[in-house]
Scaffold this motif. Structure first.
Motif, PDB file in Angstrom:
ATOM      1  N   TYR A 103       0.866  -1.184   0.000  1.00 30.00           N
ATOM      2  CA  TYR A 103       0.000   0.000   0.000  1.00 30.00           C
ATOM      3  C   TYR A 103       0.895   1.224   0.000  1.00 30.00           C
ATOM      4  N   ASP A 104       0.829   2.034  -1.073  1.00 28.93           N
ATOM      5  CA  ASP A 104       1.788   3.132  -1.226  1.00 28.93           C
ATOM      6  C   ASP A 104       1.549   4.296  -0.283  1.00 28.93           C
ATOM      7  N   GLN A 105       0.436   4.273   0.466  1.00 31.14           N
ATOM      8  CA  GLN A 105       0.180   5.306   1.455  1.00 31.14           C
ATOM      9  C   GLN A 105       0.239   4.757   2.883  1.00 31.14           C
ATOM     10  N   GLY A 106       0.727   3.524   3.037  1.00 29.95           N
ATOM     11  CA  GLY A 106       0.720   2.860   4.336  1.00 29.95           C
ATOM     12  C   GLY A 106       2.011   3.017   5.106  1.00 29.95           C
ATOM     13  N   GLU A 107       2.227   2.063   6.028  1.00 32.22           N
ATOM     14  CA  GLU A 107       3.453   2.039   6.819  1.00 32.22           C
ATOM     15  C   GLU A 107       4.646   1.709   5.920  1.00 32.22           C
ATOM     16  N   THR A 108       5.842   1.884   6.471  1.00 32.13           N
ATOM     17  CA  THR A 108       7.055   1.722   5.665  1.00 32.13           C
ATOM     18  C   THR A 108       7.102   0.370   4.971  1.00 32.13           C
ATOM     19  N   GLN A 110       4.671  -1.661   4.278  1.00 27.64           N
ATOM     20  CA  GLN A 110       3.615  -1.753   3.264  1.00 27.64           C
ATOM     21  C   GLN A 110       4.041  -1.058   1.976  1.00 27.64           C
ATOM     22  N   ARG A 111       4.714   0.084   2.116  1.00 27.27           N
ATOM     23  CA  ARG A 111       5.177   0.815   0.929  1.00 27.27           C
ATOM     24  C   ARG A 111       6.293   0.063   0.224  1.00 27.27           C
ATOM     25  N   ARG A 115       6.212  -1.448  -3.635  1.00 29.68           N
ATOM     26  CA  ARG A 115       7.215  -1.183  -4.668  1.00 29.68           C
ATOM     27  C   ARG A 115       7.807  -2.476  -5.212  1.00 29.68           C
TER      28      ARG A 115
END
Length: 322
Positions: A103-108, A110-111, A115
């Motif tokens: 999730y690109d707006q989540g926790e590190t 998750q991001r 990617r």
């Protein structure tokens, strides 16, 4: 061969760390993606990727990759935790392999998972070189999630002794293997006996298994001889868990691959201070040790060993198919 920067990971108090991928073959094709270490202690998995890259460089130089082959190898995506000696993300102790598809707006983490998934999505086949959630040694095998999209027989092409099919639990739905399957990539997790240390023999065995798969799929023109075993597909639920009743020091008497009989001692649990024997861990069936816990400290009610029963002793729970 092309070495490319996939993305950078920002880390506290340090420079950002690059996550690189090595591409082979036709850049327009997406045949196979290989993901190495997502955890900071997966040294063996990163080493396997380095050997695989060397082998693919040699094959490409000799023109032995198929014209329609497109292969990506990502050796490591968690250098931050590796540098500080932590298994999970060092800042918050979360597991990147429990964050997919990301999730690109989540926790590190998750991001980072997002990617990674963007970089390796869309490939026909995916291989994740990973480690088990328990510290221990396995027999080499390929593991596949039963998502409804899996093709377990594809795992036979690696030529390893076992293809293990796992029926996912809710917490498995955020792993790379599961999400690869959901997004139309035939995914395989490849396990070797080591994680934090390097075993050159089993690392080479893993590389040969991947190259053997490439040859079977027509992506590589050099055959890799079979190790002489007949691969077997089995359900993970067939494995017998040997659970500790006591906590203490674990002394193993058996290792993966050992043949055992009912009642045979697999290991002992001792009082960590007084040294008294607290428990004999015994096999409950005739079979072969498939997993043995490596940590010498064990709590009560933990998996110490997993036994693969002889074929005639295996029972498939109702609702599952072999």
């Amino acid at each position: 061969m092309r070495e490319e920067l996939l993305f950078r990971v920002d880390t506290p108090y340090r420079r950002s760390l690059p996550v690189k991928g090595w591409y082979f073959g036709d850049p327009q094709q997406k045949s196979l993606a290989v993901m190495g270490s997502l955890r900071g202690n997966e040294i063996q998995q990163m080493y396997v990727c380095s050997l695989l890259i060397q082998s693919l460089v040699d094959l490409e130089r000799q023109g032995l990759l198929a014209p329609d082959a497109g292969i990506l190898v990502v050796p490591c995506a968690n250098q931050f935790s590796m540098n500080v000696g932590r298994r999970f993300w060092a800042a918050d102790n979360t597991d990147i392999n429990r964050m997919f598809p990301g999730y690109d707006q989540g926790e590190t983490t998750q991001r980072i998972a997002g990617r990674i998934f963007t970089a390796i999505q869309g490939y026909t086949y995916g291989v994740h070189l990973t480690s088990f959630y328990l510290s221990g040694d396995h027999l080499p095998h390929v593991r596949i999630m039963a998502t409804g999209y899996e093709q377990a027989e594809e795992g036979l092409f690696f030529g390893l002794p076992y293809v293990v099919v796992r029926h996912p639990q809710p917490y498995d739905t955020t792993t790379l293997n599961y999400n690869w399957q959901i997004w139309n990539t035939q995914a395989f997790s490849l396990y070797t006996p080591e994680t934090e240390s390097i075993n050159q023999d089993t690392a080479l065995q893993a590389v040969q298994a991947i190259l053997r798969f490439l040859y079977a799929k027509g992506l590589c023109l050099r055959d890799v001889p079979s190790p002489g075993v007949t691969p077997e597909i089995l359900q993970e639920s067939c494995l017998h868990n040997i659970i500790s009743a006591s906590g203490g020091l674990l002394l193993r008497a058996r290792a993966p691959g050992d043949v055992v009989k009912p009642g045979q001692i697999l290991g002992d649990i001792l009082d960590p201070c007084g040294g008294q024997l607290l428990e004999h861990l015994r096999s409950d069936c005739t079979g072969r040790v498939f997993f043995a816990r490596k940590s010498r400290l064990i709590d009560g009610h933990e998996v110490a060993f997993r036994i693969l029963p002889d074929a005639r002793c295996r029972v498939i729970p109702s609702g599952e198919q072999a």
